[in-house]
Design a protein around this motif. Sequence first.
Motif, PDB file in Angstrom:
ATOM      1  N   PRO A  85       0.673  -1.558  -0.158  1.00  0.00           N
ATOM      2  CA  PRO A  85       0.120  -0.447   0.484  1.00  0.00           C
ATOM      3  C   PRO A  85       0.648   1.009   0.124  1.00  0.00           C
ATOM      4  N   ARG A 131      -5.110   0.950  -0.689  1.00  0.00           N
ATOM      5  CA  ARG A 131      -5.921   1.254   0.141  1.00  0.00           C
ATOM      6  C   ARG A 131      -6.382   0.485   1.113  1.00  0.00           C
ATOM      7  N   GLY A 132      -5.019  -0.718   0.710  1.00  0.00           N
ATOM      8  CA  GLY A 132      -5.037  -1.859   1.560  1.00  0.00           C
ATOM      9  C   GLY A 132      -5.276  -3.099   0.472  1.00  0.00           C
ATOM     10  N   TYR A 133      -5.950  -4.077  -0.498  1.00  0.00           N
ATOM     11  CA  TYR A 133      -6.959  -4.186  -0.722  1.00  0.00           C
ATOM     12  C   TYR A 133      -6.484  -5.566  -1.462  1.00  0.00           C
ATOM     13  N   ALA A 134      -6.702  -6.281  -1.230  1.00  0.00           N
ATOM     14  CA  ALA A 134      -5.221  -7.647  -2.191  1.00  0.00           C
ATOM     15  C   ALA A 134      -5.521  -7.311  -3.355  1.00  0.00           C
ATOM     16  N   GLU A 157      -9.338  -9.323  -4.821  1.00  0.00           N
ATOM     17  CA  GLU A 157     -10.180  -8.026  -4.010  1.00  0.00           C
ATOM     18  C   GLU A 157     -10.388  -7.274  -5.114  1.00  0.00           C
TER      19      GLU A 157
END
Lengths: 432, 231
Positions: B146, B184-187, B190
């Motif tokens: 991120p 935003r921290g999504y894999a 996702e």
Amino acid sequence: MPAATARAAHSSLASDPEEPPLRKLYRSADGRMLGGVARGLAGHLGLPVAWVRFVFLGLFLSDGLGALLYAVFWIVVPLGVGGVGDAHPPRSVFETAPDGRRRLRKPDPGQVFALVALLVGAVAFVSSVDMGSEADRYIWPTLLIGAGSVLVWRQADNARRARWMEVGRRRRLLHLARALAGVALVGLGLAVFMVVRGSAAQLGNVLTAAIAVLTGIALLAGPYLVRMTQDLSEERLMRIRAQERAEVAAHVHDSVLHTLTLIQRNADDGGEVRRLARAQERELRNWLYNPEGTGKDEDDEPETLAEAVKRAAAEVEDKHGVPLEVVVVGDCPLDDKLGAQMQAAREAMVNAAKYGGEGGAVQVFAEVEGTTVFVSVRDRGPGFDLDEVPADRMGVRESIIGRMQRNGGTARLRSVPGGGTEVELEMERASE
Amino acid sequence: MTENTEATGGPERRVRVVLVDDHRMFRTGVQAEIGRTEETGVEVVGEAADVDQAVTVITATRPEVVLLDVHLPGGGGVEVLRRCAPLMGAADDPVRFLALSVSDAAEDVIGVIRGGARGYVTKTITGTDLVDSVFRVQEGDAVFSPRLAGFVLDAFASTDAPPVDEDMDRLTQREREVLRLIARGYAYKEIAKQLFISVKTVESHVSAVLRKLQLSNRHELTRWATARRLV
């Protein structure tokens, strides 16, 4: 004059109660007229500065002895601020101007008086010397040389002052002009000397001889001079390094060792240990990688969005012991609306840390794009449904959604694929 | 290259890794965390503590992935990348670099990425995530944390006056979206679900961003760096 006298008297008084063991003579950098010699001497001797100036003037009138004495003092005595190794700087010698800036000061009566006295002295000197006679040949070149060297020496003082105070960047051109003028005056004086003494025809010979001698001296002394400047600059570099190292060591000593001690004491309390370690990591990181990097100015209010987000995240992290990973893209100054958004974001962070902290770090993302400020707070916890939250629980509805709406922004709350909750806050900032 | 068959073949994936970090404790920790070859498939074949050692070890062992610290005695990670450039370009057996740093400074991170590293992760990463990242890099993907995504967005932001013929240097709308979600921290998975695209597409977007970052020596980055007094 009364002002100067009073100041001098006051300063001598001030220095009396705690007499430093060794008083060194400094020239005064403040409120000086020429080289600061008189003022420095006055401070040193505890006399009113006017007296010293009168003595110099008197000596000056008696065959110019005063000028000679003054010049010697000027060359030998250093300009005084924070000399090396003086625990008690000679504060009494000079005083700060009332408004803190020397140059903007109005001409005080003492200075005006002294100028007038100087003029009178000059007139007396000129009239006492027989201008028409043989001596004329020497006097004008001497005066030229004297004026030139005064200019250059004054210049050297200014350069030193500028290093202490970091002023006068804009005045560099002026400084250069002054130095050049000084050199030109001295050169002119010397040239006139030579031309007057010998005839112009001999000028070539004299110049050749002078150049030969100078070259010889340069060849002989050059290497030593070069070596000496190299050694000096190297030594200065080492000193700066040592200072930096000492500062780092002091910081590490203060905060890191302290934290490590606390961690040893709280070794059984995992949460506390994590919290301490994280807080320390953040502080050290801040200190090491921030360009302005003291990391200590945590008391004042944040002025920009990035600062505010980081501050809020740090506080939540400390309080709840859950790591918050902050990513900020762009930055802008805070206004009222953004302040409200920050409060909502903070509330979201607290919620995420409280209810979603089990799933790992909470991700905080803030972006300024044009006039839109977007903040997202996301956790990987179990997630929750807003409709199922009882109506009396006002945290999310009021502190986040309500607050954003009242200030003209939007808040969205949603579950993200793969579990977890994300709060998205969007606000238009007042355009610049 | 006798081990090569063993490394690529078999049901279990295998990857040979060199650790470059000047802190022995950290190397030991990483080795303990990811080096249990039977479980993780990661085989640590060499370690180095400074630039010269790193170049020697990497040349000698020809690993598939190098975990590279940004701050190293002797010139830093960038120097290692510079001197290993021929190995990175090798057609049959390229060595790939994954930057692993404790540094928060954008110039460090962007520096190694532009030097040719395939990704950047922070030292707070968990062991499983690190193993995952190593494999992803081995397969030729880019790994974005991120934070790195944030730096890149920052670097490419504020292109208000669209310059002529600079399209290569700019991120497409989609690439920005992907980066934003990473930030935003999504894999990746996702992100794919969120944008209704396949994971492969996400990966190719990210690779494109990385390529632009490495190729781009034109204005945005220059301006960005100048604004931060990095150059």
